[in-house]
Design a protein around this motif. Structure first.
Motif, PDB file in Angstrom:
ATOM      1  N   TYR A   1       2.261   2.829  -5.030  1.00  5.98           N
ATOM      2  CA  TYR A   1       1.211   1.916  -5.520  1.00  5.98           C
ATOM      3  C   TYR A   1       0.635   2.521  -6.793  1.00  5.98           C
ATOM      4  CZ  TYR A   1      -3.273  -0.636  -5.485  1.00  5.98           C
ATOM      5  OH  TYR A   1      -4.365  -1.396  -5.813  1.00  5.98           O
TER       6      TYR A   1
ATOM      7  N   ARG B   1       2.005  -2.825  -5.453  1.00  3.69           N
ATOM      8  CA  ARG B   1       3.003  -2.004  -4.780  1.00  3.69           C
ATOM      9  C   ARG B   1       4.283  -2.034  -5.606  1.00  3.69           C
ATOM     10  NH1 ARG B   1      -1.787  -2.495  -2.088  1.00  3.69           N
ATOM     11  NH2 ARG B   1      -1.805  -1.008  -0.342  1.00  3.69           N
TER      12      ARG B   1
ATOM     13  N   GLY C   1       4.927   0.414  -0.301  1.00  6.85           N
ATOM     14  CA  GLY C   1       4.011   1.537  -0.322  1.00  6.85           C
ATOM     15  C   GLY C   1       3.890   2.096   1.079  1.00  6.85           C
TER      16      GLY C   1
ATOM     17  N   GLY D   1       1.815  -5.348  -0.048  1.00  8.89           N
ATOM     18  CA  GLY D   1       0.571  -5.973  -0.493  1.00  8.89           C
ATOM     19  C   GLY D   1       0.186  -7.159   0.348  1.00  8.89           C
TER      20      GLY D   1
END
Length: 566
Positions: free
Chosen positions: A336, A341, A367, A386
């Protein structure tokens, strides 16, 4: 009136021009006062020139030796072609050393005490060192007492031992020579298995005469450092071991070391101490720093010098990353950058330490994913893009710089640990978007299937995972309420978890690696502050200690890996 000052002006002579002039005289046979007879060929030279370049000739021409009065001097033990090169060097300071002439030039230079030629030959041979010839060069250096070349070739043999043992020169070593390697602390090994297998290959090469010395040589192999699985599955089934009572006693000692921890003081000896030769380093990459921003800094820890240094910074600052090391390259995967990400991958050749380069991107942004290596292939599983926690997995082939999507896990996991042992991969713990997980899954690349294994005693996400002695350790993490210092250990053979000694500090988003038989816990977040400390665990003592040297930067969410310097 001040007295006048006199300045001395140095008068320089062109020594090289003088040598060229003398060489011209030699070629014309002018002013030559001695003739060397070598292999029935004549070499007219000037005594003063030869004496100035060689202590051997200086003693010959200025002492009481009969050669000091002779016009013709016979030199034995030399070839005319070699003498021609040496005389030319004396008069020109120029010499061409090749693979074809170095074995004649070095002994001749040693005999005639031509130090410049000897050094040039040694430098040439040092540059030629490789696993196939390093033992031969080492023997050559020992024969001619070339101390620097002896050290360089011995160091090369230690650093490249596992490649060296695959060559005929190794199988030709005598008992004392192989003993020097087996008992050395300086040999670089990926594991003690390599030393055991090298010894057995050497023994089988001339079985009848070498089996007699096997017990004595095996006593220098650090059998207690081998895994229980290797001891029972491999060594127990070796006929040469089974037939020898002394060898069996050494194997039993190793088993006792594993099976009876309270008895370890009784068997503690050189065989229970890891070799110190392999130059393994801890690398900590990126993460989340004290400025509340993703980091690009990379730090390297050298256990031998107990010091931290910096490596080239990442091209992109990133946290929530995962990292692996393979074939002299570091790989930093996903993460990230403070905005989104990532699916990008960077790689560094740590042998060259140039700059990080971009590799093929993953198919999915991840991530807090996990990464591990099986058979020179990088596997990445889980992570958060995300919006969703991934159950997907993909692998990377460095030979073609390409990612491939594989079968998904049964559960999406962010902050899970991914690790491999015995050719099988384990994904452990993490967060599925609703709860912290204690569950774990196992993937066998041979079958292509995931299956559940026994759950951990404690649910945890953001823990560190590493393999030590065929056991999987999970350290720290977060259980939904507390930042953890607890550590548990999974035995794949019994499918069971056991709690072991706690770390000295709670650590979430912590890295874990194994170096020389010790488990390292690297950086993290303790619930109130970011950490720049490292602590290590001794499985035989079941105890943690903190390194006295701290990283330069406090961080969590960092990538951690182990590299091997040569």
């Amino acid at each position: 009136m001040e007295s006048s000052q006199k300045a001395k002006t140095p008068c320089y002579t062109n020594s090289h021009s003088m040598l060229l002039a003398m060489n011209d005289l030699r070629k014309k046979r002018l002013l030559c006062d001695v003739v060397f007879c070598v292999d029935e060929e004549m070499f007219p030279v000037h005594r003063v020139v030869m004496a100035a370049c060689s202590d051997y000739f200086c003693a010959m021409f200025t002492g009481e030796m009969s050669e000091s009065q002779r016009r013709n001097v016979e030199l034995k033990g030399l070839k005319a072609s070699t003498m021609k090169i040496l005389v030319n060097y004396v008069y020109t300071e120029d010499i061409e050393i090749t693979e074809d002439n170095v074995q004649e030039l070095l002994p001749a230079a040693c005999l005639l005490q031509l130090k410049g030629v000897k050094q040039a030959c040694c430098d040439f041979l040092e540059n030629q060192l490789d696993p196939a010839n390093c033992l031969g060069i080492k023997h050559f250096a020992e024969t001619h007492t070339c101390l620097e070349l002896m050290k360089a070739s011995t160091d090369f043999c230690h650093r490249h031992f596992q490649a060296m043992v695959n060559n005929e020169e190794f199988l030709g070593l005598d008992e004392e020579e192989i003993k020097e390697f087996i008992e050395s602390d300086d040999v670089h090994l990926t594991s003690e298995e390599a030393m055991y297998e090298a010894l057995m290959s050497w023994t089988r090469h001339k079985n009848e005469c070498r089996v007699k010395v096997l017990p004595q040589l095996l006593s220098h192999v650090r059998l207690p450092l081998l895994t229980p699985k290797y001891l029972t599955d491999t060594i127990d089934n070796e006929p040469l071991i089974k037939r020898n009572h002394e060898c069996r006693d050494l194997v039993d000692e190793a088993k006792k070391f594993h099976l009876c921890p309270e008895c370890r003081n009784e068997v503690e000896n050189i065989r229970t101490k890891p070799r110190t030769g392999s130059d393994e380093r801890l690398v900590v990459i990126g993460g989340f720093g004290s400025q509340q921003m993703p980091l690009s800094t990379v730090e390297e820890y050298n256990p031998k010098t107990e010091s931290w240094t910096f490596l080239p910074a990442l091209n992109k600052s990133r946290r929530y990353i995962t990292a692996v090391s393979m074939k002299e390259r570091l790989y930093v995967i996903g993460g990230y950058d403070g905005t989104a990400r990532l699916n990008t991958v960077e790689s560094l050749s740590y042998a060259k330490e140039d700059n990080w380069t971009s590799m093929a991107s993953m198919n999915v942004r991840r991530g807090l994913a996990g990464a591990t290596i099986i058979k020179d292939t990088i596997y990445v599983a889980g992570g958060f893009d995300g919006s969703m926690r991934h159950s997907s997995m993909e692998n990377y082939d460095p030979h073609i710089d390409q990612w491939n999507v594989l079968k998904e896990m049964e559960t999406g996991r962010e902050g899970a640990g991914l690790v491999s042992t015995g050719g099988v991969m384990y994904c452990i713990g993490g967060y599925d978007g609703f709860r912290i997980l204690s569950s774990a899954e196992r993937f066998d690349p041979a079958t292509g299937h995931w299956e559940h294994i026994s759950p951990m005693n404690v649910p945890r996400s953001g823990g560190g995972v590493s393999v030590l002695n065929d056991l999987i350790y999970v350290i720290g993490g977060y259980d939904g309420n507390s930042h953890l210092s607890s550590v548990e250990c999974y035995n794949p053979r019994t499918d069971s978890w056991n709690l072991v000694a706690k770390m000295m500090s709670p650590r979430c988003y912590v890295g874990a690696v194994t170096i020389k038989g010790k488990l390292y816990a690297v950086s993290g977040y303790d619930g109130s502050k970011l950490l720049n400390t490292v602590e290590w665990y001794d499985p035989f003592e079941n105890a943690w200690q903190t390194l006295s040297d701290k990283m330069d930067m406090q961080r969590c969410d960092a990538g951690v890996a182990v590299i091997r310097r040569f």
